[in-house]
Design an enzyme around this catalytic site. Structure first.
Site, PDB file in Angstrom:
ATOM      1  CG  ASN A  81     -36.792  19.208  25.987  1.00  0.00           C
ATOM      2  OD1 ASN A  81     -37.769  19.803  26.451  1.00  0.00           O
ATOM      3  ND2 ASN A  81     -36.360  18.064  26.508  1.00  0.00           N
TER       4      ASN A  81
ATOM      5  CG  HIS B 287     -33.758  16.170  30.506  1.00  0.00           C
ATOM      6  ND1 HIS B 287     -34.928  15.439  30.496  1.00  0.00           N
ATOM      7  CD2 HIS B 287     -32.851  15.416  31.176  1.00  0.00           C
ATOM      8  CE1 HIS B 287     -34.731  14.297  31.129  1.00  0.00           C
ATOM      9  NE2 HIS B 287     -33.474  14.253  31.549  1.00  0.00           N
TER      10      HIS B 287
ATOM     11  CG  LEU C 236     -37.526  10.041  26.309  1.00  0.00           C
ATOM     12  CD1 LEU C 236     -38.566  11.157  26.320  1.00  0.00           C
ATOM     13  CD2 LEU C 236     -38.047   8.828  27.076  1.00  0.00           C
TER      14      LEU C 236
ATOM     15  CG  LEU D 237     -42.045  17.559  19.182  1.00  0.00           C
ATOM     16  CD1 LEU D 237     -41.020  18.556  18.641  1.00  0.00           C
ATOM     17  CD2 LEU D 237     -43.463  18.055  18.937  1.00  0.00           C
TER      18      LEU D 237
ATOM     19  N   GLY E 275     -46.057  25.446  33.067  1.00  0.00           N
ATOM     20  CA  GLY E 275     -45.583  26.552  32.239  1.00  0.00           C
ATOM     21  C   GLY E 275     -44.661  27.542  32.922  1.00  0.00           C
TER      22      GLY E 275
HETATM   23  C1  GRF Z   1     -39.272  21.240  33.957  1.00  0.00           C
HETATM   24  O1  GRF Z   1     -38.613  20.652  35.061  1.00  0.00           O
HETATM   25  C2  GRF Z   1     -38.583  20.891  32.665  1.00  0.00           C
HETATM   26  O2  GRF Z   1     -37.188  20.762  32.785  1.00  0.00           O
HETATM   27  C3  GRF Z   1     -39.188  19.557  32.325  1.00  0.00           C
HETATM   28  O3  GRF Z   1     -40.531  19.649  32.724  1.00  0.00           O
HETATM   29  C4  GRF Z   1     -40.660  20.638  33.753  1.00  0.00           C
HETATM   30  C5  GRF Z   1     -41.651  21.638  33.255  1.00  0.00           C
HETATM   31  O4  GRF Z   1     -41.992  22.610  34.213  1.00  0.00           O
HETATM   32  N1  GRF Z   1     -38.991  19.236  30.941  1.00  0.00           N
HETATM   33  P1  GRF Z   1     -42.787  23.904  33.771  1.00  0.00           P
HETATM   34  O5  GRF Z   1     -44.062  23.428  33.044  1.00  0.00           O
HETATM   35  O6  GRF Z   1     -41.908  24.709  32.878  1.00  0.00           O
HETATM   36  O7  GRF Z   1     -43.140  24.612  35.043  1.00  0.00           O
END
Ligand code: GRF
Length: 198
Positions: free
Chosen positions: A111, A113, A148, A97, A15
């Site tokens: 999202n 990524h 995805l 989802l 998080g």
């Molecule tokens: C991040 O690197 C995000 O880009 C990816 O998953 C990771 C999540 O990290 N989708 P966090 O839970 O926000 O610390």
């Protein structure tokens, strides 16, 4: 006064992106721009739940394990309903989802990524950059469709990986960019500008 747009942030683990967004809402570039209505986890043990709680944000758990995808999707929609979110913000949400959720929030799901989604999709974006010894990777914020990491790109930010010594350093540099960039992009979506005010 017009009500601010409401975010529901979806996560599955640590998080740290959620935390960065909440802090910007509470006292940074997202203050007065949007509010965080709820943080949702599909993992009951996600560390991010405690972080959200400590920041005073309502949390809900909607477990995905051991449930058919469609049942999870329906339960998620019901759980979100009372919070009336305008935008679903995926931040380390480790599931694709269910289609019913994507349809219900069509063009209202984003999202982040940790790679260029045109070059690498799915898990382990930083390991991919490290193993390929990339001098630079690109964090992507994109609209979410039923695939995805296949939705249209909203914005990308470069991460300088030159002289990174190990994967941990690649991740550190990448996350530092993610934490700033996600809020900048959200701000841009709501206000038409992306710049920081500090
Ligand atoms: C991040 O690197 C995000 O880009 C990816 O998953 C990771 C999540 O990290 N989708 P966090 O839970 O926000 O610390």
């Amino acid at each position: 006064m017009t009500p601010l747009p409401r975010l529901a942030i979806l996560l599955s683990g640590r998080g740290s992106n959620m935390e960065a967004i909440v802090r910007e809402v509470q006292g940074g570039i997202l203050q007065g721009v949007c509010e965080v209505a709820v943080v949702v986890s599909n993992e009951p043990e996600a560390a991010g739940l405690g972080v959200a709680d400590a920041l005073g944000v309502p949390t809900i758990v909607e477990p995905s394990r051991g449930r058919p995808r469609s049942a999870f999707g329906e339960a998620l929609l019901e759980a979100l309903d009372p919070f009336s979110p305008d935008l679903l913000v995926l931040a380390g949400f480790m599931l694709v989802l269910p289609p019913g959720v994507v349809r219900a929030y069509a063009h209202r799901i984003v999202n982040i990524h940790p790679a260029d989604t045109r070059l690498h999709r799915g898990l382990h974006g930083y390991a991919w950059a490290w193993e390929n010894q990339l001098p630079e990777t690109r964090i992507t914020v994109h609209w979410v469709d039923e695939g995805l990491d296949t939705g249209p790109v909203i914005a990308q930010a470069p991460v300088d990986l030159r002289q990174a010594r190990d994967l941990a350093e690649v991740e550190r540099r990448g996350l530092a960019v993610e934490h700033r960039f996600y809020s900048e992009v959200l701000r841009g979506l709501f206000t038409g500008t992306g710049s920081r005010s500090d």
